[in-house]
Design an enzyme around this catalytic site. Structure first.
Site, short mmCIF file in Angstrom:
data_model
loop_
_atom_site.label_atom_id
_atom_site.label_comp_id
_atom_site.label_asym_id
_atom_site.label_seq_id
_atom_site.Cartn_x
_atom_site.Cartn_y
_atom_site.Cartn_z
N ALA A 16 35.64 -36.73 -9.33
CA ALA A 16 34.66 -37.47 -10.13
C ALA A 16 35.23 -38.81 -10.55
O ALA A 16 36.45 -38.98 -10.63
CB ALA A 16 34.25 -36.66 -11.36
N ASP A 17 34.35 -39.75 -10.81
CA ASP A 17 34.75 -41.06 -11.30
C ASP A 17 33.63 -41.61 -12.18
O ASP A 17 32.44 -41.44 -11.86
CB ASP A 17 35.02 -42.02 -10.15
CG ASP A 17 35.76 -43.26 -10.61
OD1 ASP A 17 36.99 -43.17 -10.79
OD2 ASP A 17 35.12 -44.30 -10.85
#
EC number: 3.6.1.9
Length: 190
Positions: free
Chosen positions: A68-69
């Site tokens: 995730a980012d």
């Protein structure tokens, strides 16, 4: 059951998965991020999440990997993690009294398939006084957070309202992530 690897060192993402009883291990991706500034923020976060997840997947091909980012955008400009006190101050001044968008990209990779998606949440800050900004900076909280604030901590007092998924702002659109993980054979273990 398939093993899940979280390709993130974020304590917030780790806590969110623990809160919904998803068993996982952590393997932090140490990639150098490469992305085109010409892409919209939704694609940037998806591509960064994919790069992180793929780097860990290369080491754990028998597992399901979740990356995730998160980025904060204001007027189409991405506000990353602040580098220093002045950087935090400038970000908070820009966000003061304004709406901004928080995007979190998610990548889930297994031997059989890859899933990419993102969440988008609109956040509105109160008008912030110099004293409030100074107090928040002095707390030490803003330094490892996109946009220079954490909604789940002291930064909550800066936020007037949100439209969309709260957990997306924390760092993982949790309900959607859980639903997508089910498609990979990862389920809650209560």
């Amino acid at each position: 059951m398939n093993r899940l690897i979280l390709a993130s060192g974020s304590p917030r993402r780790k806590e969110l998965l623990q809160n919904v009883f998803i068993p996982f291990e952590v393997s932090v991706s140490h990639i150098e991020e490469h992305i085109s500034d010409l892409l919209p923020p939704s694609q940037i976060v998806e591509q960064l999440a994919h790069q992180k997840a793929n780097a860990v997947y290369e080491q754990h091909r028998d597992c399901v990997v979740l990356g995730a980012d998160t980025v904060v955008t204001l007027d189409e400009n991405i506000l990353g993690k602040p580098k220093n006190k002045e950087d935090v101050r400038q970000m908070l001044l820009m966000l003061s009294g304004r709406k901004h968008l928080v995007y979190t990209g998610v990548a889930i990779i297994s031997r059989e398939k890859t899933c990419l998606f993102h969440g988008k949440t609109e956040v509105t800050f109160y008008d912030l006084t110099d004293e409030e900004i100074h107090a928040y900076i002095s707390s030490g909280e803003p330094y490892d957070k996109a946009g220079g604030y954490g909604i789940q901590g002291l930064g909550a007092v800066l936020v007037q309202e949100i439209h969309g998924d709260y957990f997306n702002v924390v760092g993982l659109p949790l309900a959607r992530t859980v639903r997508e993980l089910k498609k990979f054979g990862i389920t809650l273990s209560t």
